[in-house]
Write a protein that holds these residues in place. Structure first.
Motif, PDB file in Angstrom:
ATOM      1  N   GLY A  66      54.588  41.841  75.571  1.00 22.95           N
ATOM      2  CA  GLY A  66      53.412  42.060  76.401  1.00 22.95           C
ATOM      3  C   GLY A  66      53.796  42.040  77.867  1.00 22.95           C
ATOM      4  N   GLN A  67      52.913  42.606  78.711  1.00 25.97           N
ATOM      5  CA  GLN A  67      53.253  42.689  80.133  1.00 25.97           C
ATOM      6  C   GLN A  67      53.303  41.315  80.801  1.00 25.97           C
ATOM      7  N   ASP A  68      52.586  40.311  80.253  1.00 25.98           N
ATOM      8  CA  ASP A  68      52.608  38.973  80.846  1.00 25.98           C
ATOM      9  C   ASP A  68      53.266  37.947  79.925  1.00 25.98           C
ATOM     10  N   GLN A  69      54.032  38.425  78.941  1.00 24.41           N
ATOM     11  CA  GLN A  69      54.725  37.507  78.029  1.00 24.41           C
ATOM     12  C   GLN A  69      55.936  36.910  78.729  1.00 24.41           C
ATOM     13  N   GLN A  70      56.036  35.582  78.702  1.00 23.95           N
ATOM     14  CA  GLN A  70      57.116  34.890  79.393  1.00 23.95           C
ATOM     15  C   GLN A  70      58.129  34.351  78.395  1.00 23.95           C
ATOM     16  N   PHE A  71      59.379  34.338  78.808  1.00 22.68           N
ATOM     17  CA  PHE A  71      60.473  33.872  77.957  1.00 22.68           C
ATOM     18  C   PHE A  71      61.107  32.643  78.605  1.00 22.68           C
ATOM     19  N   TYR A  72      61.561  31.734  77.748  1.00 23.23           N
ATOM     20  CA  TYR A  72      62.075  30.443  78.213  1.00 23.23           C
ATOM     21  C   TYR A  72      63.503  30.240  77.716  1.00 23.23           C
ATOM     22  N   TYR A  74      66.837  26.952  77.782  1.00 18.49           N
ATOM     23  CA  TYR A  74      67.268  25.607  78.156  1.00 18.49           C
ATOM     24  C   TYR A  74      68.384  25.716  79.193  1.00 18.49           C
ATOM     25  N   THR A  75      68.288  24.902  80.225  1.00 22.70           N
ATOM     26  CA  THR A  75      69.322  24.906  81.255  1.00 22.70           C
ATOM     27  C   THR A  75      69.457  23.516  81.860  1.00 22.70           C
ATOM     28  N   GLN A  76      70.625  23.241  82.419  1.00 26.09           N
ATOM     29  CA  GLN A  76      70.856  21.979  83.102  1.00 26.09           C
ATOM     30  C   GLN A  76      70.301  22.075  84.521  1.00 26.09           C
ATOM     31  N   ASP A 274      63.093  31.830  81.739  1.00 29.24           N
ATOM     32  CA  ASP A 274      64.385  32.523  81.730  1.00 29.24           C
ATOM     33  C   ASP A 274      64.411  33.478  82.920  1.00 29.24           C
ATOM     34  N   ARG A 275      64.552  32.926  84.116  1.00 33.66           N
ATOM     35  CA  ARG A 275      64.437  33.686  85.366  1.00 33.66           C
ATOM     36  C   ARG A 275      65.701  34.489  85.654  1.00 33.66           C
ATOM     37  N   TYR A 276      65.492  35.749  86.051  1.00 31.09           N
ATOM     38  CA  TYR A 276      66.570  36.617  86.496  1.00 31.09           C
ATOM     39  C   TYR A 276      67.713  36.699  85.485  1.00 31.09           C
ATOM     40  N   ALA A 277      67.349  36.781  84.208  1.00 31.02           N
ATOM     41  CA  ALA A 277      68.368  36.962  83.174  1.00 31.02           C
ATOM     42  C   ALA A 277      68.955  38.361  83.303  1.00 31.02           C
ATOM     43  N   SER A 278      70.257  38.474  83.187  1.00 34.66           N
ATOM     44  CA  SER A 278      70.919  39.772  83.300  1.00 34.66           C
ATOM     45  C   SER A 278      70.543  40.658  82.120  1.00 34.66           C
ATOM     46  N   PRO A 279      70.630  41.974  82.288  1.00 31.46           N
ATOM     47  CA  PRO A 279      70.317  42.883  81.168  1.00 31.46           C
ATOM     48  C   PRO A 279      71.134  42.557  79.935  1.00 31.46           C
ATOM     49  N   ASN A 280      70.468  42.532  78.791  1.00 34.11           N
ATOM     50  CA  ASN A 280      71.120  42.229  77.514  1.00 34.11           C
ATOM     51  C   ASN A 280      70.410  43.002  76.415  1.00 34.11           C
ATOM     52  N   THR A 289      61.386  36.925  88.039  1.00 31.03           N
ATOM     53  CA  THR A 289      61.323  35.529  88.475  1.00 31.03           C
ATOM     54  C   THR A 289      60.414  34.675  87.605  1.00 31.03           C
ATOM     55  N   ASN A 290      59.474  35.296  86.859  1.00 29.46           N
ATOM     56  CA  ASN A 290      58.582  34.556  85.962  1.00 29.46           C
ATOM     57  C   ASN A 290      59.054  34.571  84.519  1.00 29.46           C
ATOM     58  N   GLY A 291      60.266  35.075  84.278  1.00 28.94           N
ATOM     59  CA  GLY A 291      60.793  35.119  82.922  1.00 28.94           C
ATOM     60  C   GLY A 291      60.163  36.202  82.064  1.00 28.94           C
ATOM     61  N   MET A 292      59.686  37.285  82.666  1.00 31.00           N
ATOM     62  CA  MET A 292      59.062  38.384  81.928  1.00 31.00           C
ATOM     63  C   MET A 292      60.035  39.548  81.791  1.00 31.00           C
ATOM     64  N   ASP A 293      59.903  40.281  80.686  1.00 31.31           N
ATOM     65  CA  ASP A 293      60.785  41.401  80.421  1.00 31.31           C
ATOM     66  C   ASP A 293      60.554  42.507  81.446  1.00 31.31           C
TER      67      ASP A 293
END
Length: 513
Positions: A66-72, A74-76, A274-280, A289-293
């Protein structure tokens, strides 16, 4: 030639001069289409627009997100855990139910520095009892009002604090070198390390370090305080600590010389966006920045930008056709009035007005959907004068032609003549103008959204996607955030311009000469 050969030769079919089959006649619409598709640049523009429409409207349907679906993930993370200060100055503690405010405390400090045993404030006399160089008691008659000490009495469990009398008794015993004291009818023991013991259990301790938790719900154990004080005394900047439940964590100590406070940060595994995750393979263009695709946001953003563009142009066209049609047909004072209104709209500073209205909507906390509706209405209401002038100019030249004279002679009403005979003859020029203005409308919306005054979260538009690039670090290190949105804007606006040029040449081929 034999008679049989002549009989076998098919006779050529003859056409008369008025036979429609002699010439293949194309309708005006077919001629326009034929000219349009002969224009290679127009075909390229149409292909670009079709690709963007498929990407935006069909892509959003087939996307698994979805356009507002956020992904999370785990990080230190380093989180502020506690702040530590060494109490090298006298701190005042006021007895329950007594008044000994900041000004009185300041007067008491002055008396201590001057070595005086009494001082006066607001016609009240106060006594200063010096129990040691680090402990002073303030009385008024036999009533103890407060004490000032460099040492602090802290509960061992960080929760159950001792009473004022118990704290003062403990500090007094320490100053006198005693190992026992009584307070509130209870007997206490005081060891050499400053631990206060009651019935064999440690209930509090005396120390000069003040440890304040960043989160009020966090209870700082005595063991952790001791480990922390030891690390600070040894100038250690990081240490590991395992709590009573067996959870181990790493802590960083940073000293701020300007405030004299040690900031202790805890490294913990945190469930965050999951902010600014590289393309995968899961997120082909990464996440924002909000963890959205990002790919899904681009699809839905294109849908919003295109819809806004078409609705704004429809509003502009509707108002412009009506006002321009009435002005051009009736002329006279009606024409003068409408043209003066058009002049007023041309004089309005559109961008400052839109920015002011956007800021007002921010202040009123208007929801995203209503805000988008207002944005379309505002842009449409401010953009109709150009179309009105175009329609007026065309109708001024058409209304004097023979077909209009015939329509008037037949008794057709004025409104019927305007909207059934005049306006249809202006449609070709309107189509070209509206097509060209679609690109500029989309750019205007993108600019406003980039400035934070247009489409708001959770809705996506290409403008507010680029708005995520709010600092140079993101702009230079996360190109996948803003470059695709910029490319989509470029392709769409360029496509509309190519199509507009192609339609203009198709409707009026003489313009190419």
């Amino acid at each position: 030639m034999s008679e049989n050969t002549q009989n076998n030769t098919p006779k050529k079919e003859q056409y008369s001069l008025n036979d429609d089959r002699r010439v293949k006649v194309l309708s005006p619409g077919a001629l326009v289409a034929k000219r349009f598709f002969r224009n290679r640049l127009a075909v390229v523009g149409l292909t670009m627009l079709l690709a963007m429409f498929v990407f935006s409207f069909i892509g959003g349907v087939v996307s698994p997100y979805g356009q507002d679906q956020q992904f999370y993930t785990y990080t230190q993370m380093s989180k502020e855990y506690v702040g530590v200060t060494r109490n090298d100055k006298l701190r005042f503690v006021v007895a329950d139910g007594q008044e000994f405010g900041s000004i009185a405390q300041s007067k008491g400090n002055e008396a201590i520095k001057k070595g005086e045993e009494t001082f006066t404030y607001k016609d009240n006399n106060y006594e200063v009892e010096n129990l040691s160089e680090d402990l002073y008691v303030f009385r008024q008659g036999r009533t103890v009002l407060a004490y000032a000490s460099k040492d602090m009495v802290t509960a061992a469990d960080g929760v159950a604090e001792l009473s004022f009398d118990a704290k003062l008794a403990a500090l007094t015993a320490q100053a006198a070198g005693e190992t026992t004291f009584t307070a509130d009818g209870q007997d206490y023991e005081l060891d050499a390390d400053g631990n206060i013991i009651q019935s064999g259990s440690e209930v509090a301790y005396i120390g000069r370090f003040v440890v304040s938790a960043a989160d009020a719900s966090v209870v700082i154990s005595r063991d952790f305080r001791d480990r922390l004080e030891e690390a600070i005394d040894d100038n250690i900047t990081e240490f590991n600590y395992t709590d009573a439940d067996g959870n181990e964590a790493e802590y960083d100590i940073v000293y701020d010389a300007s405030t004299g406070v040690w900031s202790v940060k805890q490294m913990t595994e945190t469930y965050v966006f999951d902010r600014y995750a590289s393309p995968n393979k899961e997120h082909w263009l990464g996440t924002d920045t909000n963890g959205m695709d990002m790919l899904t946001r681009l699809m839905y953003g294109g849908r919003v930008s295109l819809i806004i563009g078409f609705i704004v142009v429809a509003i502009e066209g509707s108002i412009g056709i009506v006002m321009g049609g009435i002005s051009g047909y009736f002329g006279g004072w009606v024409d003068n009035l409408i043209m003066r209104i058009v002049d007023v709209f041309y004089c309005l500073p559109s961008m400052p007005i839109i920015i002011i209205l956007g800021a007002a909507m921010d202040a009123m906390r208007i929801d995203s959907w209503t805000r988008m509706m207002y944005l379309m209405l505002i842009l449409g209401f401010l953009g109709w004068p150009g179309i009105a002038r175009l329609v007026r100019g065309q109708i001024l030249s058409l209304r004097e032609q023979e077909f209009m004279t015939a329509a008037e002679a037949c008794g057709i009403s004025a409104w019927h003549r305007i909207f059934r005979h005049l306006i249809p003859n202006v449609i070709p020029q309107l189509i070209v103008t509206c097509t060209m203005s679609l690109g500029s409308t989309i750019l205007t919306e993108a600019t406003l959204s980039f400035l934070g005054l247009g489409v708001k979260y959770p809705f996506a538009s290409w403008g507010n996607i680029i708005n995520d690039v709010n600092n140079a670090y993101v702009m230079t290190n996360y190109l996948f955030i803003w470059v695709p949105a910029g490319i989509c804007l470029l392709i769409t606006v360029l496509g509309f311009n190519f199509v507009g040029d192609g339609l203009r040449d198709a409707f009026d081929p003489k313009m190419k000469r």
